[in-house]
Scaffold this active site. Structure first.
Site, short mmCIF file in Angstrom:
data_model
loop_
_atom_site.label_atom_id
_atom_site.label_comp_id
_atom_site.label_asym_id
_atom_site.label_seq_id
_atom_site.Cartn_x
_atom_site.Cartn_y
_atom_site.Cartn_z
N LYS A 22 -19.98 -0.24 15.09
CA LYS A 22 -20.19 0.31 16.43
C LYS A 22 -19.10 1.31 16.78
O LYS A 22 -19.37 2.43 17.25
CB LYS A 22 -20.21 -0.82 17.46
CG LYS A 22 -20.05 -0.36 18.92
CD LYS A 22 -19.81 -1.54 19.83
CE LYS A 22 -19.51 -1.11 21.24
NZ LYS A 22 -18.17 -0.48 21.39
N ASN A 23 -17.84 0.93 16.59
CA ASN A 23 -16.72 1.77 17.03
C ASN A 23 -16.62 3.07 16.24
O ASN A 23 -16.11 4.07 16.75
CB ASN A 23 -15.41 0.99 16.97
CG ASN A 23 -15.32 -0.08 18.03
OD1 ASN A 23 -15.94 0.03 19.09
ND2 ASN A 23 -14.58 -1.15 17.76
N CYS A 117 -17.41 -2.28 29.05
CA CYS A 117 -16.95 -3.60 29.46
C CYS A 117 -15.83 -3.50 30.49
O CYS A 117 -14.93 -2.67 30.39
CB CYS A 117 -16.45 -4.37 28.24
SG CYS A 117 -17.74 -4.74 27.05
N ARG A 122 -9.34 1.46 32.33
CA ARG A 122 -9.41 2.29 31.12
C ARG A 122 -8.77 3.64 31.41
O ARG A 122 -9.47 4.62 31.64
CB ARG A 122 -10.87 2.48 30.69
CG ARG A 122 -11.51 1.21 30.19
CD ARG A 122 -12.84 1.53 29.55
NE ARG A 122 -13.47 0.32 29.07
CZ ARG A 122 -13.22 -0.25 27.90
NH1 ARG A 122 -12.34 0.29 27.11
NH2 ARG A 122 -13.84 -1.36 27.54
N ILE A 124 -7.26 7.24 30.95
CA ILE A 124 -7.41 8.25 29.91
C ILE A 124 -6.27 9.27 30.02
O ILE A 124 -6.42 10.43 29.63
CB ILE A 124 -8.78 8.93 29.96
CG1 ILE A 124 -9.03 9.61 31.32
CG2 ILE A 124 -9.89 7.94 29.65
CD1 ILE A 124 -10.25 10.50 31.32
N ASP A 305 -10.65 -7.09 19.83
CA ASP A 305 -12.08 -7.34 19.92
C ASP A 305 -12.50 -8.65 19.26
O ASP A 305 -13.66 -9.06 19.37
CB ASP A 305 -12.86 -6.18 19.27
CG ASP A 305 -13.02 -4.99 20.22
OD1 ASP A 305 -12.59 -5.10 21.38
OD2 ASP A 305 -13.55 -3.96 19.78
N ARG A 397 -25.00 -4.33 23.47
CA ARG A 397 -24.24 -3.08 23.29
C ARG A 397 -23.64 -2.99 21.90
O ARG A 397 -23.39 -1.88 21.41
CB ARG A 397 -23.11 -2.98 24.32
CG ARG A 397 -23.54 -2.64 25.74
CD ARG A 397 -22.32 -2.38 26.62
NE ARG A 397 -21.41 -1.48 25.95
CZ ARG A 397 -20.12 -1.72 25.75
NH1 ARG A 397 -19.56 -2.82 26.18
NH2 ARG A 397 -19.36 -0.84 25.12
#
Length: 428
Positions: A22-23, A117, A122, A124, A305, A397
């Site tokens: 996914k990442n 999530c 988060r 930036i 994770d 997801r």
């Protein structure tokens, strides 16, 4: 709306094949926009995050053609928009990567802040620091992150903290910038290396990915390519942790064992017998988990994770374990769900003290984020009786065919619709 209904207590036995990472996928797909001809991306995971990114790319003007369930052809030639709205980016953590890709392609970008999530802010700021060093003027306009430049130019950029997102975004923006860009204190995760390999296959000149210093010499143009995404280390780790928590014998295939070193080390410490092959690992567990202390750290440390999954296994360990979160500020929100199942966990800031109990009890729980949702599935499989997991859209997801994969291992798990009170009343 749907939920998972799990009847726990069954040992896991058999083989599970891991999907594409996914990442890596959510970074490589936006990177396609830097090419001047079509790209074919293979080993894509069939998850909602990938679907959302492909939809955004189509709205920007790309032509997207599904070749099969894991392969897509993307022609970026007709991309004519540099705006990713809040509606387009909603619920998608990786929306910020469109900033770097659009700046790299068009020297301008306007993108809604990332969603995904909710386990901490988060920021930036390191992304923006990198873009500004490359010559972009960055602003916040009506809640959107806005960037523009007459020409991006290479620069030396030192990240104040190791950031996967900032490393990826700066790579995307710098790959076609004039001159040499050096990223110091760069993230080293496997998907950073995968992105660099993908960009290099298109004609980029990137050196040092996987180390703390990445050097990017800008090129005039990038050509289309065919590329297969690496296996998902976190999906693999999730099934490995489930096998340890529930017990059994599971062969996890289509993996890169080197990417799993920190996970394997901790699961062995807990008591698992793990055999490594070229592209598979076998996990056998026949005893009660042993206590273990875990601290999450940037790669090559134990991945954040995987924190909820291993903490869930430790709820039934012998003795007391300490899990320390070294990356995010607020990643223990799921603990309330575990305590409702009888776990004995005390959270103090970024540390959780877990005193093992003999077993977990079934209970209705919720997925509060993607990896915590996977942990709730593991908890449900460990508890004897029926556990229901709601808010499973978070799990979708990042996990492809999770019900089918666990069912093939002998788990009793079903996806069922949630009936609202009115429907339930009418059917009574």
């Amino acid at each position: 709306m749907e939920k998972f209904v799990i009847n726990g207590g069954n040992a896991l036995k058999g083989e599970v094949r891991i999907s594409g990472a996914k990442n890596a996928a959510v970074a490589i797909l936006p990177a396609v926009m830097l090419a001047d001809s079509p790209c074919i991306i293979e080993n894509l995971p069939n998850i909602s995050d990938v679907t959302a990114i492909l939809r955004v790319m189509q709205e920007l003007g790309a032509n997207v053609r599904l070749i099969n369930k894991t392969t897509v052809e993307i022609d970026p030639k007709n991309i004519n928009s540099f705006v990713v709205t809040k509606e387009m980016a909603e619920g998608m953590r990786a929306s910020s990567y469109f900033l770097g890709a659009l700046l790299g392609r068009m020297n301008k970008a306007r993108v809604a802040p990332p969603g995904g999530c909710n386990f901490g802010v988060r920021p930036i700021d390191q992304h923006i620091k990198g873009f500004e060093a490359l010559g972009a003027k960055m602003d916040i306009v009506k809640g959107m992150v806005d960037g523009k430049a007459s020409q991006l130019r290479g620069a030396s950029i030192y990240l104040d903290m190791v950031s996967v997102g900032a490393t990826i975004n700066i790579m995307l923006a710098a790959v076609k910038a004039k001159g040499l860009t050096v990223i110091e204190n760069a993230a080293k995760e496997p998907h950073i290396v995968d992105l660099a390999n993908f960009l290099n296959s298109m004609g980029a000149n990137i050196m040092g990915a996987g180390t703390s210093m990445i050097k990017i010499r800008g090129v005039e143009s990038l050509k289309g390519t065919s590329y297969s995404i690496i296996p998902d280390q976190i999906e693999a780790g999730t099934y490995m942790a489930a096998a340890v928590g529930v017990g059994g014998d599971v062969l996890v295939t289509n993996v890169t064992p080197k990417h799993l070193e920190s996970i394997i080390a901790k699961l062995r410490e807990i008591g698992a017998e793990i055999t490594e092959y070229d592209e598979a690992v076998r996990v056998k567990m026949s005893i009660r988990p042993k206590k273990c202390n875990v601290k999450t750290m940037p790669h090559p440390g134990f991945p954040t994770d995987m924190q909820p999954q291993i903490a869930t296994v430790l709820t039934v360990c012998e003795g007391t374990s300490i899990v320390t979160e070294g990356v995010w500020d607020n990643r223990f929100r799921y603990i309330e769900q575990l305590t409702s199942m009888g776990a004995d966990v005390q959270v103090e800031g970024k540390m959780a003290v877990i005193t093992g109990v003999k077993n977990l009890n079934p209970a209705p729980v919720k997925a509060v984020d993607l990896r915590a949702g996977a942990a709730m599935i593991i908890a449900g499989l460990m508890a004897k009786g029926t556990t229901e997991v709601e808010d499973i859209q978070y799990i979708d997801r990042g996990y492809e065919n999770i019900v089918e994969k666990f069912t093939a291992l002998g788990a009793d798990i079903k996806r069922v619709p949630i009936m609202d009170n009115m429907v339930a009343y009418k059917n009574a």
